[in-house]
Design a protein around this motif. Structure first.
Motif, PDB file in Angstrom:
ATOM      1  N   GLN A 195       0.829  -1.207   0.000  1.00 50.11           N
ATOM      2  CA  GLN A 195       0.000   0.000   0.000  1.00 50.11           C
ATOM      3  C   GLN A 195       0.865   1.260   0.000  1.00 50.11           C
ATOM      4  O   GLN A 195       0.566   2.230  -0.697  1.00 50.11           O
ATOM      5  CB  GLN A 195      -0.941  -0.009   1.199  1.00 50.11           C
ATOM      6  CG  GLN A 195      -2.007  -1.091   1.110  1.00 50.11           C
ATOM      7  CD  GLN A 195      -2.917  -1.117   2.322  1.00 50.11           C
ATOM      8  OE1 GLN A 195      -2.719  -1.891   3.250  1.00 50.11           O
ATOM      9  NE2 GLN A 195      -3.922  -0.265   2.326  1.00 50.11           N
ATOM     10  N   ASP A 215       0.268  11.528  -9.331  1.00 46.55           N
ATOM     11  CA  ASP A 215      -1.131  11.904  -9.576  1.00 46.55           C
ATOM     12  C   ASP A 215      -1.425  11.948 -11.068  1.00 46.55           C
ATOM     13  O   ASP A 215      -2.511  11.582 -11.513  1.00 46.55           O
ATOM     14  CB  ASP A 215      -1.434  13.267  -8.935  1.00 46.55           C
ATOM     15  CG  ASP A 215      -1.385  13.203  -7.414  1.00 46.55           C
ATOM     16  OD1 ASP A 215      -1.622  12.119  -6.862  1.00 46.55           O
ATOM     17  OD2 ASP A 215      -1.089  14.246  -6.788  1.00 46.55           O
ATOM     18  N   ASN A 240       0.951   4.035  -3.112  1.00 44.21           N
ATOM     19  CA  ASN A 240       0.692   5.464  -2.903  1.00 44.21           C
ATOM     20  C   ASN A 240       1.795   6.350  -3.475  1.00 44.21           C
ATOM     21  O   ASN A 240       1.635   7.584  -3.524  1.00 44.21           O
ATOM     22  CB  ASN A 240       0.512   5.766  -1.416  1.00 44.21           C
ATOM     23  CG  ASN A 240      -0.777   5.180  -0.866  1.00 44.21           C
ATOM     24  OD1 ASN A 240      -1.744   5.010  -1.603  1.00 44.21           O
ATOM     25  ND2 ASN A 240      -0.794   4.863   0.418  1.00 44.21           N
ATOM     26  N   ASP A 259     -10.294  -2.068   1.409  1.00 48.26           N
ATOM     27  CA  ASP A 259     -11.489  -1.316   1.797  1.00 48.26           C
ATOM     28  C   ASP A 259     -11.941  -0.432   0.635  1.00 48.26           C
ATOM     29  O   ASP A 259     -11.301  -0.378  -0.431  1.00 48.26           O
ATOM     30  CB  ASP A 259     -11.219  -0.474   3.050  1.00 48.26           C
ATOM     31  CG  ASP A 259     -10.030   0.462   2.895  1.00 48.26           C
ATOM     32  OD1 ASP A 259      -9.657   0.784   1.746  1.00 48.26           O
ATOM     33  OD2 ASP A 259      -9.452   0.865   3.925  1.00 48.26           O
ATOM     34  N   ALA A 260     -13.044   0.257   0.825  1.00 49.32           N
ATOM     35  CA  ALA A 260     -13.636   1.062  -0.257  1.00 49.32           C
ATOM     36  C   ALA A 260     -12.668   2.121  -0.761  1.00 49.32           C
ATOM     37  O   ALA A 260     -12.563   2.367  -1.977  1.00 49.32           O
ATOM     38  CB  ALA A 260     -14.932   1.716   0.231  1.00 49.32           C
ATOM     39  N   GLU A 261     -11.944   2.757   0.156  1.00 51.39           N
ATOM     40  CA  GLU A 261     -11.007   3.817  -0.257  1.00 51.39           C
ATOM     41  C   GLU A 261      -9.907   3.273  -1.154  1.00 51.39           C
ATOM     42  O   GLU A 261      -9.583   3.870  -2.194  1.00 51.39           O
ATOM     43  CB  GLU A 261     -10.404   4.474   0.988  1.00 51.39           C
ATOM     44  CG  GLU A 261      -9.430   5.605   0.662  1.00 51.39           C
ATOM     45  CD  GLU A 261      -8.831   6.246   1.909  1.00 51.39           C
ATOM     46  OE1 GLU A 261      -7.990   7.150   1.746  1.00 51.39           O
ATOM     47  OE2 GLU A 261      -9.195   5.828   3.035  1.00 51.39           O
ATOM     48  N   LEU A 262      -9.335   2.139  -0.756  1.00 57.05           N
ATOM     49  CA  LEU A 262      -8.258   1.560  -1.563  1.00 57.05           C
ATOM     50  C   LEU A 262      -8.799   1.051  -2.901  1.00 57.05           C
ATOM     51  O   LEU A 262      -8.149   1.237  -3.944  1.00 57.05           O
ATOM     52  CB  LEU A 262      -7.577   0.419  -0.799  1.00 57.05           C
ATOM     53  CG  LEU A 262      -6.435  -0.292  -1.537  1.00 57.05           C
ATOM     54  CD1 LEU A 262      -5.365   0.702  -1.994  1.00 57.05           C
ATOM     55  CD2 LEU A 262      -5.823  -1.377  -0.661  1.00 57.05           C
ATOM     56  N   ARG A 263      -9.963   0.420  -2.887  1.00 51.00           N
ATOM     57  CA  ARG A 263     -10.539  -0.062  -4.148  1.00 51.00           C
ATOM     58  C   ARG A 263     -10.789   1.101  -5.108  1.00 51.00           C
ATOM     59  O   ARG A 263     -10.514   1.001  -6.311  1.00 51.00           O
ATOM     60  CB  ARG A 263     -11.844  -0.828  -3.888  1.00 51.00           C
ATOM     61  CG  ARG A 263     -11.648  -2.155  -3.165  1.00 51.00           C
ATOM     62  CD  ARG A 263     -12.852  -3.074  -3.343  1.00 51.00           C
ATOM     63  NE  ARG A 263     -14.093  -2.460  -2.935  1.00 51.00           N
ATOM     64  CZ  ARG A 263     -14.585  -2.471  -1.697  1.00 51.00           C
ATOM     65  NH1 ARG A 263     -13.886  -3.074  -0.725  1.00 51.00           N
ATOM     66  NH2 ARG A 263     -15.742  -1.903  -1.411  1.00 51.00           N
ATOM     67  N   ASN A 264     -11.274   2.215  -4.584  1.00 48.24           N
ATOM     68  CA  ASN A 264     -11.502   3.397  -5.429  1.00 48.24           C
ATOM     69  C   ASN A 264     -10.185   3.928  -5.993  1.00 48.24           C
ATOM     70  O   ASN A 264     -10.115   4.358  -7.154  1.00 48.24           O
ATOM     71  CB  ASN A 264     -12.220   4.486  -4.634  1.00 48.24           C
ATOM     72  CG  ASN A 264     -13.669   4.129  -4.339  1.00 48.24           C
ATOM     73  OD1 ASN A 264     -14.266   3.303  -5.032  1.00 48.24           O
ATOM     74  ND2 ASN A 264     -14.230   4.733  -3.301  1.00 48.24           N
ATOM     75  N   SER A 265      -9.146   3.895  -5.160  1.00 45.14           N
ATOM     76  CA  SER A 265      -7.828   4.362  -5.624  1.00 45.14           C
ATOM     77  C   SER A 265      -7.293   3.454  -6.721  1.00 45.14           C
ATOM     78  O   SER A 265      -6.705   3.936  -7.705  1.00 45.14           O
ATOM     79  CB  SER A 265      -6.840   4.396  -4.450  1.00 45.14           C
ATOM     80  OG  SER A 265      -7.236   5.340  -3.479  1.00 45.14           O
TER      81      SER A 265
END
Length: 293
Positions: A179, A187, A183, A213-219
């Motif tokens: 992770q 961008d 990151n 989680d939802a945040e990582l999946r969205n990323s």
């Protein structure tokens, strides 16, 4: 009766082995000389090995590798690195550890390499050396594909590091590092960007996907869409790309094949990516492979 002295000597010689002044037979003396010579030769070989091991561990590492003694070669590579603390020696240790699947060594020494202040400069150097080696090999048929595969050494090493953490039962550390590395993606990714993706072994070797989680999946979806858009745009304008960016385009294509195949490996899990279906992932993989869809 007169005794024939000469005949007597012949009889004694035929019934008794010839002896030397020290009382040994000639055969025994030859055997002793051979054993002494052999012992001296072995001693000299051992002494030479000891001297070379102490004075030139790199040479011993190369020699034992040539003999197929890979574990011994790794040992001498470590000795060399501990002696000179050189990043090139460190890289040699890592490659020998990977070849042996020595996961403790892979974890230890790749982490040390990542912590080097000039790590990314070194990676650029290694990639250039790898590609130059392929270019000079004369294997023109596979040269381009090999050069492309050698052009993301950072991702290769980090996936090996994460695999070593998993094999050493440090799954939480592996996930955290993947992770953290993810990151580091820019961008605004371009053809010149270094893509960070170290989830391959996490998806393949683990079954607990709570970290997704939802945040990582969205990323991940945003990353996947952005990189694929870059790929399709570059493909459409391929002829206008510079020579360097044409190469970068194929490196991007090769990297995205791994990314999308890793995502596809989650198809039978309960993981759902909003905005990117598995059907779309399969379609993109076909495009990346040059298949008609």
């Amino acid at each position: 009766m007169i005794e024939d002295k000469n005949n007597k000597d012949i009889v004694e010689e035929s019934t008794n082995k010839k002896t030397l002044s020290n009382g040994r037979s000639i055969e025994k003396q030859i055997g002793i000389i051979f054993l002494k010579t052999f012992s001296i030769l072995i001693g000299l070989i051992v002494l030479t090995i000891i001297i070379v091991s102490l004075s030139a561990p790199r040479a011993m590492s190369n020699f034992t590798s040539w003999l197929g003694m890979d574990s011994v070669s790794l040992y001498f590579a470590k000795v060399q690195y501990n002696r000179d603390d050189d990043i090139n020696s460190l890289y040699t240790v890592i490659n020998k550890s990977i070849a042996l699947n020595s996961y403790e060594d892979i974890e230890k020494y790749t982490k040390t390499l990542f912590d080097e202040p000039n790590y990314y400069d070194f990676i650029v150097f290694i990639e250039a050396e790898n590609m130059n080696s392929v270019a000079q090999s004369g294997d023109t048929q596979n040269a381009i594909s090999l050069m492309i595969s050698f052009a993301n050494e950072d991702m290769y090493l980090k996936n090996k590091y994460i695999l070593s953490l998993i094999m050493n039962d440090k799954i939480d550390e592996a996930i955290s590092y993947a992770q953290f590395d993810f990151n580091m993606n820019e961008d605004d990714i371009t053809l010149q960007s270094r893509i960070h993706w170290a989830y391959t072994h996490i998806f393949a070797e683990t079954e607990n996907y709570e970290f997704l989680d939802a945040e990582l999946r969205n990323s991940i979806v945003a990353f996947a869409n952005q990189t694929y858009e870059l790929y399709t745009t570059s493909d459409a304008n391929y002829e206008q790309l510079s020579t360097a960016d044409k190469f970068n385009f194929f490196v991007l294509e090769n990297t995205l094949k791994r990314v999308y195949n890793d995502l596809l490996s989650l198809k039978d899990s309960s993981i759902v990516f909003e905005g990117l279906s598995y059907d779309e992932i399969e379609t993109r993989i076909k495009n990346l492979n040059g298949d008609n869809v």
